[in-house]
Design a protein around this motif. Structure first.
Motif, PDB file in Angstrom:
ATOM      1  N   THR A 129       0.831  -1.208   0.000  1.00 32.40           N
ATOM      2  CA  THR A 129       0.000   0.000   0.000  1.00 32.40           C
ATOM      3  C   THR A 129       0.863   1.255   0.000  1.00 32.40           C
ATOM      4  N   ILE A 130       1.924   1.262   0.783  1.00 37.00           N
ATOM      5  CA  ILE A 130       2.823   2.422   0.825  1.00 37.00           C
ATOM      6  C   ILE A 130       3.448   2.648  -0.545  1.00 37.00           C
ATOM      7  N   ILE A 131       3.850   1.581  -1.212  1.00 31.72           N
ATOM      8  CA  ILE A 131       4.446   1.706  -2.544  1.00 31.72           C
ATOM      9  C   ILE A 131       3.419   2.255  -3.534  1.00 31.72           C
ATOM     10  N   GLU A 132       2.196   1.731  -3.480  1.00 30.17           N
ATOM     11  CA  GLU A 132       1.146   2.217  -4.377  1.00 30.17           C
ATOM     12  C   GLU A 132       0.851   3.700  -4.128  1.00 30.17           C
ATOM     13  N   LEU A 133       0.741   4.091  -2.875  1.00 28.38           N
ATOM     14  CA  LEU A 133       0.494   5.497  -2.547  1.00 28.38           C
ATOM     15  C   LEU A 133       1.668   6.374  -2.989  1.00 28.38           C
ATOM     16  N   SER A 134       2.875   5.866  -2.849  1.00 26.47           N
ATOM     17  CA  SER A 134       4.052   6.616  -3.298  1.00 26.47           C
ATOM     18  C   SER A 134       3.969   6.887  -4.791  1.00 26.47           C
ATOM     19  N   GLY A 135       3.557   5.879  -5.531  1.00 21.64           N
ATOM     20  CA  GLY A 135       3.395   6.051  -6.968  1.00 21.64           C
ATOM     21  C   GLY A 135       2.363   7.102  -7.312  1.00 21.64           C
ATOM     22  N   GLU A 136       1.272   7.105  -6.561  1.00 22.54           N
ATOM     23  CA  GLU A 136       0.233   8.113  -6.796  1.00 22.54           C
ATOM     24  C   GLU A 136       0.741   9.517  -6.475  1.00 22.54           C
ATOM     25  N   ILE A 137       1.472   9.640  -5.389  1.00 21.61           N
ATOM     26  CA  ILE A 137       1.982  10.951  -4.973  1.00 21.61           C
ATOM     27  C   ILE A 137       3.042  11.458  -5.948  1.00 21.61           C
ATOM     28  N   LEU A 138       3.968  10.585  -6.329  1.00 16.86           N
ATOM     29  CA  LEU A 138       5.065  11.004  -7.210  1.00 16.86           C
ATOM     30  C   LEU A 138       4.603  11.209  -8.648  1.00 16.86           C
ATOM     31  N   GLY A 139       3.615  10.464  -9.072  1.00 18.56           N
ATOM     32  CA  GLY A 139       3.044  10.657 -10.397  1.00 18.56           C
ATOM     33  C   GLY A 139       3.725   9.864 -11.495  1.00 18.56           C
ATOM     34  N   GLU A 140       3.203  10.054 -12.685  1.00 16.34           N
ATOM     35  CA  GLU A 140       3.608   9.292 -13.869  1.00 16.34           C
ATOM     36  C   GLU A 140       5.098   9.401 -14.167  1.00 16.34           C
ATOM     37  N   GLU A 141       5.675  10.546 -13.892  1.00 14.90           N
ATOM     38  CA  GLU A 141       7.090  10.787 -14.188  1.00 14.90           C
ATOM     39  C   GLU A 141       8.012   9.788 -13.470  1.00 14.90           C
TER      40      GLU A 141
END
Length: 127
Positions: A53-65
């Motif tokens: 979940t933390i990894i998924e949320l990190s991806g959402e926060i950091l974005g597509e780039e």
């Protein structure tokens, strides 16, 4: 973030001694940085798969780039789980070295975001 800094030191110091320790601590540095970023955004992971979940949320926060580095982070999570519970799945020196590279890029990215959004804390990751 401070604990992540210690994890980075431990990961680098153990590369010639134990590849699994290096890999594990590189992963932990990334996880702790991610947790600080997620917490800074006001989220809390409370499900049974907190690392995922933390990894998924990190991806959402950091974005597509930053999708590529988040994918590497998730592969590290899966690999770490494998060698933690299956002693016949070793970590090679190349995998440990790649984990260090991924960790360095990821931590720098998260650190920039944290300092941009909350400029008061200063962390010295150049040791």
């Amino acid at each position: 973030m401070i604990r992540a800094q210690k994890d980075i030191v431990v990961a680098k110091a153990n590369l010639e001694i134990d590849e699994e320790v290096t890999y594990n601590y590189a992963y932990l540095a990334m996880l702790r940085c991610s947790r600080s970023m997620v917490f800074m955004k006001g989220y809390r992971s409370v499900d049974g798969q907190q690392h995922k979940t933390i990894i998924e949320l990190s991806g959402e926060i950091l974005g597509e780039e930053f999708k590529s580095i988040v994918k590497k982070f998730d592969r590290m999570r899966r690999k770490r789980n494998q060698f933690t519970y299956d002693p016949f799945i070793p970590v090679s020196k190349i995998e440990a070295e790649n984990a260090l590279k991924t960790e360095e890029n990821f931590v720098k990215t998260v650190l920039k975001l944290v300092q941009k959004e909350n400029p008061q804390p200063r962390f010295n990751f150049n040791k």
